[in-house]
Write a protein that holds these residues in place. Structure first.
Motif, PDB file in Angstrom:
ATOM      1  N   ASP A 173      21.605  25.335  57.280  1.00 52.64           N
ATOM      2  CA  ASP A 173      20.751  24.265  57.782  1.00 52.64           C
ATOM      3  C   ASP A 173      21.528  23.788  58.913  1.00 52.64           C
ATOM      4  O   ASP A 173      22.400  24.376  59.602  1.00 52.64           O
ATOM      5  CB  ASP A 173      20.464  23.211  56.673  1.00 52.64           C
ATOM      6  CG  ASP A 173      21.805  22.965  55.968  1.00 52.64           C
ATOM      7  OD1 ASP A 173      22.825  22.814  56.513  1.00 52.64           O
ATOM      8  OD2 ASP A 173      21.615  22.372  54.896  1.00 52.64           O
ATOM      9  N   ALA A 174      21.169  22.469  59.410  1.00 57.37           N
ATOM     10  CA  ALA A 174      21.861  21.906  60.549  1.00 57.37           C
ATOM     11  C   ALA A 174      23.320  21.588  60.296  1.00 57.37           C
ATOM     12  O   ALA A 174      23.816  21.004  61.252  1.00 57.37           O
ATOM     13  CB  ALA A 174      21.054  20.666  61.029  1.00 57.37           C
ATOM     14  N   ARG A 175      23.897  21.673  59.158  1.00 58.02           N
ATOM     15  CA  ARG A 175      25.097  21.098  58.863  1.00 58.02           C
ATOM     16  C   ARG A 175      25.904  22.260  57.865  1.00 58.02           C
ATOM     17  O   ARG A 175      27.325  22.246  58.094  1.00 58.02           O
ATOM     18  CB  ARG A 175      24.877  20.035  57.786  1.00 58.02           C
ATOM     19  CG  ARG A 175      26.489  19.278  57.774  1.00 58.02           C
ATOM     20  CD  ARG A 175      26.243  17.870  56.842  1.00 58.02           C
ATOM     21  NE  ARG A 175      27.474  17.198  57.339  1.00 58.02           N
ATOM     22  CZ  ARG A 175      27.624  16.200  57.985  1.00 58.02           C
ATOM     23  NH1 ARG A 175      26.666  15.956  58.818  1.00 58.02           N
ATOM     24  NH2 ARG A 175      28.684  15.494  58.003  1.00 58.02           N
ATOM     25  N   VAL A 176      25.379  23.433  57.423  1.00 56.02           N
ATOM     26  CA  VAL A 176      26.262  23.925  56.581  1.00 56.02           C
ATOM     27  C   VAL A 176      25.898  25.249  56.795  1.00 56.02           C
ATOM     28  O   VAL A 176      24.934  25.919  57.247  1.00 56.02           O
ATOM     29  CB  VAL A 176      26.042  23.944  54.988  1.00 56.02           C
ATOM     30  CG1 VAL A 176      26.460  24.901  54.049  1.00 56.02           C
ATOM     31  CG2 VAL A 176      25.949  22.434  54.265  1.00 56.02           C
ATOM     32  N   ILE A 177      27.328  26.241  57.057  1.00 54.91           N
ATOM     33  CA  ILE A 177      27.157  27.689  57.046  1.00 54.91           C
ATOM     34  C   ILE A 177      27.959  28.343  56.045  1.00 54.91           C
ATOM     35  O   ILE A 177      29.169  28.092  55.860  1.00 54.91           O
ATOM     36  CB  ILE A 177      27.855  28.082  58.697  1.00 54.91           C
ATOM     37  CG1 ILE A 177      27.105  27.199  59.923  1.00 54.91           C
ATOM     38  CG2 ILE A 177      27.835  29.549  59.044  1.00 54.91           C
ATOM     39  CD1 ILE A 177      28.183  26.045  60.289  1.00 54.91           C
ATOM     40  N   ARG A 178      27.139  29.300  55.645  1.00 57.52           N
ATOM     41  CA  ARG A 178      27.743  30.196  54.676  1.00 57.52           C
ATOM     42  C   ARG A 178      28.385  31.474  55.282  1.00 57.52           C
ATOM     43  O   ARG A 178      27.986  32.013  56.094  1.00 57.52           O
ATOM     44  CB  ARG A 178      26.713  30.863  53.667  1.00 57.52           C
ATOM     45  CG  ARG A 178      27.018  31.415  52.214  1.00 57.52           C
ATOM     46  CD  ARG A 178      26.279  31.736  51.449  1.00 57.52           C
ATOM     47  NE  ARG A 178      25.208  32.525  51.927  1.00 57.52           N
ATOM     48  CZ  ARG A 178      24.074  32.801  51.535  1.00 57.52           C
ATOM     49  NH1 ARG A 178      23.475  32.132  50.208  1.00 57.52           N
ATOM     50  NH2 ARG A 178      22.902  33.643  52.160  1.00 57.52           N
ATOM     51  N   VAL A 179      29.835  31.757  54.703  1.00 48.31           N
ATOM     52  CA  VAL A 179      30.556  32.668  55.225  1.00 48.31           C
ATOM     53  C   VAL A 179      31.021  33.605  54.094  1.00 48.31           C
ATOM     54  O   VAL A 179      31.476  33.157  53.166  1.00 48.31           O
ATOM     55  CB  VAL A 179      31.689  32.161  56.019  1.00 48.31           C
ATOM     56  CG1 VAL A 179      32.532  33.520  56.603  1.00 48.31           C
ATOM     57  CG2 VAL A 179      31.257  31.310  57.340  1.00 48.31           C
ATOM     58  N   GLN A 180      30.886  35.025  54.213  1.00 50.19           N
ATOM     59  CA  GLN A 180      31.345  35.790  53.415  1.00 50.19           C
ATOM     60  C   GLN A 180      32.834  36.250  53.281  1.00 50.19           C
ATOM     61  O   GLN A 180      33.274  36.335  54.368  1.00 50.19           O
ATOM     62  CB  GLN A 180      30.780  37.238  53.451  1.00 50.19           C
ATOM     63  CG  GLN A 180      30.685  38.307  52.191  1.00 50.19           C
ATOM     64  CD  GLN A 180      30.034  37.799  51.025  1.00 50.19           C
ATOM     65  OE1 GLN A 180      29.031  37.124  51.169  1.00 50.19           O
ATOM     66  NE2 GLN A 180      30.364  38.181  49.747  1.00 50.19           N
ATOM     67  N   LEU A 181      33.509  35.969  52.208  1.00 46.80           N
ATOM     68  CA  LEU A 181      35.009  36.167  52.159  1.00 46.80           C
ATOM     69  C   LEU A 181      35.246  37.629  52.024  1.00 46.80           C
ATOM     70  O   LEU A 181      34.520  38.359  51.370  1.00 46.80           O
ATOM     71  CB  LEU A 181      35.599  35.482  51.029  1.00 46.80           C
ATOM     72  CG  LEU A 181      35.406  33.786  51.284  1.00 46.80           C
ATOM     73  CD1 LEU A 181      36.230  33.011  49.833  1.00 46.80           C
ATOM     74  CD2 LEU A 181      36.526  33.411  52.566  1.00 46.80           C
ATOM     75  N   PRO A 182      36.420  38.172  52.403  1.00 46.02           N
ATOM     76  CA  PRO A 182      37.061  39.461  52.082  1.00 46.02           C
ATOM     77  C   PRO A 182      37.140  39.712  50.656  1.00 46.02           C
ATOM     78  O   PRO A 182      37.373  39.074  50.012  1.00 46.02           O
ATOM     79  CB  PRO A 182      38.146  39.660  53.124  1.00 46.02           C
ATOM     80  CG  PRO A 182      38.360  38.455  53.971  1.00 46.02           C
ATOM     81  CD  PRO A 182      37.457  37.377  53.212  1.00 46.02           C
TER      82      PRO A 182
END
Length: 395
Positions: free
Chosen positions: A248-257
């Motif tokens: 959304d306008a505030r949260v970014i999901r990032v995949q971890l190694p």
């Protein structure tokens, strides 16, 4: 029919190369993220300043304690009875019992509230700073010593123990009805005065992904942060899909190694990525109580004409003495005469040129010669007329 030996060798070499590439992927991800920020433009901002990792935060601690060793500037017993009760309870735990009905008159002790922030990933034995604030009517905490105080979290558990000498930045003196004071004397700090006794479980790095939370909600910034992460990782990692996705306008999901040993270097490089920010929302903040006006660089001004004039009212009071005639048996009367003057300065029509640069907008508004309070009314009128291209917020 069997496969030729040369083809079998090529196949084995191919699969061995794939296994090697898969094993090196995590190391490549961390290395690319840690080096990519060096080539980014200097005027961009790092992810570390724009956002934080969800779950990695400090926890507030609070406790009630006693400060002793004050030079007669502690709580007054009659007005702060809880200080005496706390002292009696502490003395009883140390084996000292006061006779019944005896109320000690304390001048060198004060009841205080102790606060601290437990940093993320804190471990038992780690020292943290504490802030000590007077709870009663103590005049000064300067020179005092905080006694052993348990610090609790929101769940009621004790996470740290505080004790030590206070550092108070103020100073004061009083004599013969006169008093001089510099800074605040009712609060101080104990650097490294608390020792962590319990850890707060944190499973942020145990999951397969993390969530990055922006400090300011903005769709463009969330999109650009995700683009910066993907642009730094995808070219050399062999990943088929982006590892960062804005939710959304505030949260970014990032995949971890996948390798847990590579997650800390991965996040270290991610925090140092530079991101080109989008232009902020044009906004003018007006503080009606103080007359302060603040605007950001996105504010623009369309061509407009403004007439500004000042209306002033002056009231002057002068005492007048009326003396009675001789032998009239009258008395002297003191009266007051008031002169009221109303003056209005002429305001000519002034042309404000349109501009898209903040210095030009400020120069145009300053040319009106208005006071801060008058400037508030002018800005409201410009906004209503559609000349001020910004959001006007009055606080």
């Amino acid at each position: 029919m069997g496969m030729p030996s040369s083809a079998s060798s090529l196949r084995d070499a191919f699969f061995a190369l794939r296994r090697f590439a898969a094993g090196m992927r995590c190391a490549i991800l961390a290395a690319l993220l840690s080096l990519s920020w060096l080539a980014a433009p200097a005027h961009a901002e790092r992810v570390k300043e724009l956002a934080s990792i969800q779950g990695v935060r400090a926890n507030q601690l609070i406790g009630y304690g006693l400060v002793v060793g004050l030079d007669g500037s502690g709580d007054q017993t009659t007005q702060a009875p809880f200080t005496v009760q706390s002292l009696q309870s502490m003395l009883s735990q140390l084996g000292v019992q006061l006779p019944p009905g005896i109320t000690p008159q304390l001048r060198n002790a004060a009841a205080v509230m102790v606060t601290a922030q437990l940093p993320p990933y804190a471990r038992p034995g780690q020292a943290i700073d504490v802030t000590v604030s007077s709870l009663g009517n103590a005049k000064s905490l300067r020179g005092g010593t905080l006694l052993l105080t348990p610090l609790r979290g929101a769940d009621g558990q004790v996470y740290a123990m505080a004790q030590g000498n206070l550092v108070v930045g103020g100073a004061g003196a009083s004599a013969a009805g006169s008093k001089v004071q510099i800074n605040h004397l009712s609060a101080g700090r104990v650097p490294g005065g608390a020792t962590v006794e319990r850890i707060v479980p944190n499973q942020t790095l145990a999951s397969d992904s993390i969530h990055i939370e922006l400090n300011q909600t903005d769709f463009a910034t969330a999109h650009r942060v995700a683009e910066a992460i993907n642009a730094s990782v995808l070219p050399g990692s062999g990943a088929a899909v982006p590892i960062a996705q804005p939710l959304d306008a505030r949260v970014i999901r990032v995949q971890l190694p996948a390798d847990p040993a590579q997650r800390v270097p991965f996040l270290a490089g991610l925090e140092n990525l530079d991101v080109r920010l989008a232009a902020p929302l044009a906004r003018v903040i007006v503080n009606a109580r103080t007359g302060s006006v603040v605007m950001n660089q996105s504010v623009t001004l369309a061509p407009s004409a403004v007439a500004h004039g000042n209306l002033s009212v002056t009231v002057q009071a002068m005492p007048m003495v009326s003396q009675p005639a001789p032998f009239s048996k009258g008395s002297t009367v003191v009266a007051e005469r008031a002169d009221i003057e109303i003056r209005q300065d002429g305001g000519s029509m002034m042309m404000l040129e349109g501009s898209a640069k903040l210095p030009d907008v400020v120069k145009a508004l300053n040319s009106l010669g208005a006071t801060p309070q008058d400037l508030i009314a002018i800005l409201q009128a410009l906004k209503a007329a559609g000349s001020l291209k910004a959001e006007l917020e009055i606080i």
